[in-house]
Design a protein around this motif. Structure first.
Motif, PDB file in Angstrom:
ATOM      1  N   TYR A  13     -10.153 -37.030  18.416  1.00  0.00           N
ATOM      2  CA  TYR A  13     -11.014 -37.979  19.174  1.00  0.00           C
ATOM      3  C   TYR A  13     -12.026 -37.941  20.008  1.00  0.00           C
ATOM      4  O   TYR A  13     -12.042 -39.194  20.933  1.00  0.00           O
ATOM      5  CB  TYR A  13     -10.373 -39.606  19.420  1.00  0.00           C
ATOM      6  N   HIS A  49     -13.334 -38.037  15.040  1.00  0.00           N
ATOM      7  CA  HIS A  49     -12.651 -37.783  13.297  1.00  0.00           C
ATOM      8  C   HIS A  49     -12.697 -38.981  12.365  1.00  0.00           C
ATOM      9  O   HIS A  49     -12.803 -40.208  12.725  1.00  0.00           O
ATOM     10  CB  HIS A  49     -11.246 -37.101  13.477  1.00  0.00           C
ATOM     11  N   ASP A  96       1.984 -47.016  16.802  1.00  0.00           N
ATOM     12  CA  ASP A  96       2.906 -45.583  15.401  1.00  0.00           C
ATOM     13  C   ASP A  96       3.482 -46.282  14.986  1.00  0.00           C
ATOM     14  O   ASP A  96       4.689 -46.775  14.727  1.00  0.00           O
ATOM     15  CB  ASP A  96       3.150 -44.945  16.980  1.00  0.00           C
ATOM     16  N   TRP A 134      -4.264 -36.405  17.786  1.00  0.00           N
ATOM     17  CA  TRP A 134      -5.366 -37.089  17.214  1.00  0.00           C
ATOM     18  C   TRP A 134      -5.705 -37.820  18.453  1.00  0.00           C
ATOM     19  O   TRP A 134      -6.733 -38.437  17.899  1.00  0.00           O
ATOM     20  CB  TRP A 134      -3.817 -38.224  16.980  1.00  0.00           C
ATOM     21  N   GLY A 165      -3.893 -47.136  10.554  1.00  0.00           N
ATOM     22  CA  GLY A 165      -4.587 -45.741  11.242  1.00  0.00           C
ATOM     23  C   GLY A 165      -6.103 -45.922  10.282  1.00  0.00           C
ATOM     24  O   GLY A 165      -6.558 -45.007   9.731  1.00  0.00           O
ATOM     25  N   CYS A 166      -6.697 -46.904  11.712  1.00  0.00           N
ATOM     26  CA  CYS A 166      -8.339 -47.386  11.665  1.00  0.00           C
ATOM     27  C   CYS A 166      -8.865 -46.646  11.723  1.00  0.00           C
ATOM     28  O   CYS A 166     -10.473 -46.381  12.018  1.00  0.00           O
ATOM     29  CB  CYS A 166      -8.058 -48.721  12.039  1.00  0.00           C
TER      30      CYS A 166
HETATM   31  C1  LIG Z   1      -7.632 -39.277   8.559  1.00  0.00           C
HETATM   32  S1  LIG Z   1      -7.824 -40.397  10.058  1.00  0.00           S
HETATM   33  C2  LIG Z   1      -8.773 -41.403   9.002  1.00  0.00           C
HETATM   34  C3  LIG Z   1      -9.062 -42.702   9.728  1.00  0.00           C
HETATM   35  C4  LIG Z   1      -9.501 -44.118   9.011  1.00  0.00           C
HETATM   36  N1  LIG Z   1      -8.840 -44.680   8.494  1.00  0.00           N
HETATM   37  C5  LIG Z   1     -10.690 -42.887   7.846  1.00  0.00           C
HETATM   38  O1  LIG Z   1     -10.460 -43.440   6.987  1.00  0.00           O
HETATM   39  O2  LIG Z   1     -11.674 -42.777   8.223  1.00  0.00           O
HETATM   40  C6  LIG Z   1      -6.311 -40.394   9.772  1.00  0.00           C
HETATM   41  C7  LIG Z   1      -6.003 -41.528  11.384  1.00  0.00           C
HETATM   42  O3  LIG Z   1      -5.016 -42.056  11.385  1.00  0.00           O
HETATM   43  C8  LIG Z   1      -4.339 -41.877  12.297  1.00  0.00           C
HETATM   44  N2  LIG Z   1      -2.752 -41.743  12.333  1.00  0.00           N
HETATM   45  C9  LIG Z   1      -2.224 -40.633  12.613  1.00  0.00           C
HETATM   46  N3  LIG Z   1      -1.014 -40.659  12.395  1.00  0.00           N
HETATM   47  C10 LIG Z   1      -0.261 -42.221  12.812  1.00  0.00           C
HETATM   48  C11 LIG Z   1       0.315 -42.682  13.222  1.00  0.00           C
HETATM   49  N4  LIG Z   1       1.656 -42.530  13.052  1.00  0.00           N
HETATM   50  N5  LIG Z   1       0.652 -44.159  13.590  1.00  0.00           N
HETATM   51  C12 LIG Z   1      -0.609 -44.499  14.386  1.00  0.00           C
HETATM   52  N6  LIG Z   1      -2.177 -44.190  13.849  1.00  0.00           N
HETATM   53  C13 LIG Z   1      -1.722 -42.600  13.018  1.00  0.00           C
HETATM   54  C14 LIG Z   1      -4.909 -41.287  13.042  1.00  0.00           C
HETATM   55  O4  LIG Z   1      -5.034 -41.291  14.831  1.00  0.00           O
HETATM   56  C15 LIG Z   1      -6.259 -41.347  12.643  1.00  0.00           C
HETATM   57  O5  LIG Z   1      -7.354 -42.832  13.179  1.00  0.00           O
END
Ligand SMILES: C[S@@+](CC[C@H](N)C(=O)[O-])C[C@H]1O[C@@H](n2cnc3c(N)ncnc32)[C@H](O)[C@@H]1O
Length: 214
Positions: free
Chosen positions: A15, A21, A99, A11, A48-49
């Motif tokens: 970014y 992304h 996480d 991730w 997961g913002c």
């Molecule tokens: C496809 S993006 C979606 C971002 C946003 N929610 C959107 O809809 O535009 C997935 C997001 O989940 C975050 N993510 C993935 N695994 C994660 C984890 N284990 N803990 C926290 N965030 C996580 C990523 O960094 C990424 O920002």
């Protein structure tokens, strides 16, 4: 199927440097807007913002938002966006790098817990059960994912088992004695991506309300 590993390095790389992304634009999720429009703003967790598109919309509606992501690069972009907007929206957002595969959110800590297109390396039942514990009695859980009926136009994710979800799969994790499932849908919509292409998205949308104690 892809062998992608959705760990922190993945991730951070997504970014880094090239604008990121997720829905990095200014349009909040139509599902978020439609599903929570009638709710009184309170405290929200955006789990997961990403670069904060939905977070900023929520804060603009008066919600106090804790916005959590694993990727520092995403949070830095998001912070810069909110600084541009300034007070009072910026003051309603707390950015936190966590996480979600291990983080224990405060039990009953939020009147809205929202997770949109989040794919982690953890088994999804664990993730969604943990997010559900963070919803206060009377509060709302809103999960949006990529429905298996469609590819969502991102070749890096297409076909990977970890990215696809049905609303029923999440609904099945919720104790009916404790939750009322208000929406469990598969929806099709179109969206314009960064290079101007129009793509068709198949989304799973789950909205559930945690019952208050009798
Ligand atoms: C496809 S993006 C979606 C971002 C946003 N929610 C959107 O809809 O535009 C997935 C997001 O989940 C975050 N993510 C993935 N695994 C994660 C984890 N284990 N803990 C926290 N965030 C996580 C990523 O960094 C990424 O920002």
């Amino acid at each position: 199927m892809s062998d992608a590993t959705y760990d922190r390095d993945y991730w951070e790389d997504r970014y880094s440097g090239h604008g990121g992304h997720g829905r990095g634009g200014l349009e909040a999720s139509p599902h978020l807007i439609a599903e929570i429009a009638r709710l009184e703003p309170g405290s929200a967790l955006d789990a997961g913002c990403g670069t904060g598109t939905d977070t900023l919309w929520l804060a603009g509606q008066g919600w106090r938002v804790t916005a959590v992501d694993i990727a520092q690069n995403a949070l830095e972009t998001a912070r810069a966006r909110v600084q541009e907007i300034g007070a009072p929206v910026a003051e309603r957002v707390h950015w936190q790098r966590e996480d979600l595969t291990t983080w224990e959110p405060p039990a009953g800590g939020y009147t809205l817990v929202h997770s949109h297109y989040v794919h982690t390396d953890a088994p999804r039942p664990d993730l969604y059960r943990r997010l559900a514990t963070a919803v206060a009695p009377g509060g709302t859980l809103l999960v949006v994912g990529h429905h298996p009926d469609g590819l969502h136009g991102d070749a890096a994710h297409a076909g990977h088992h970890g990215t696809q979800l049905t609303a029923q799969e999440v609904a099945d994790l919720l104790d009916p004695g404790e939750w009322t499932v208000e929406t469990a849908d598969a929806r099709v919509r179109t969206a314009t991506v960064g290079d101007g292409r129009e793509i068709t998205l198949h989304d799973a949308v789950l909205r559930a309300r945690r019952k208050t104690a009798r």
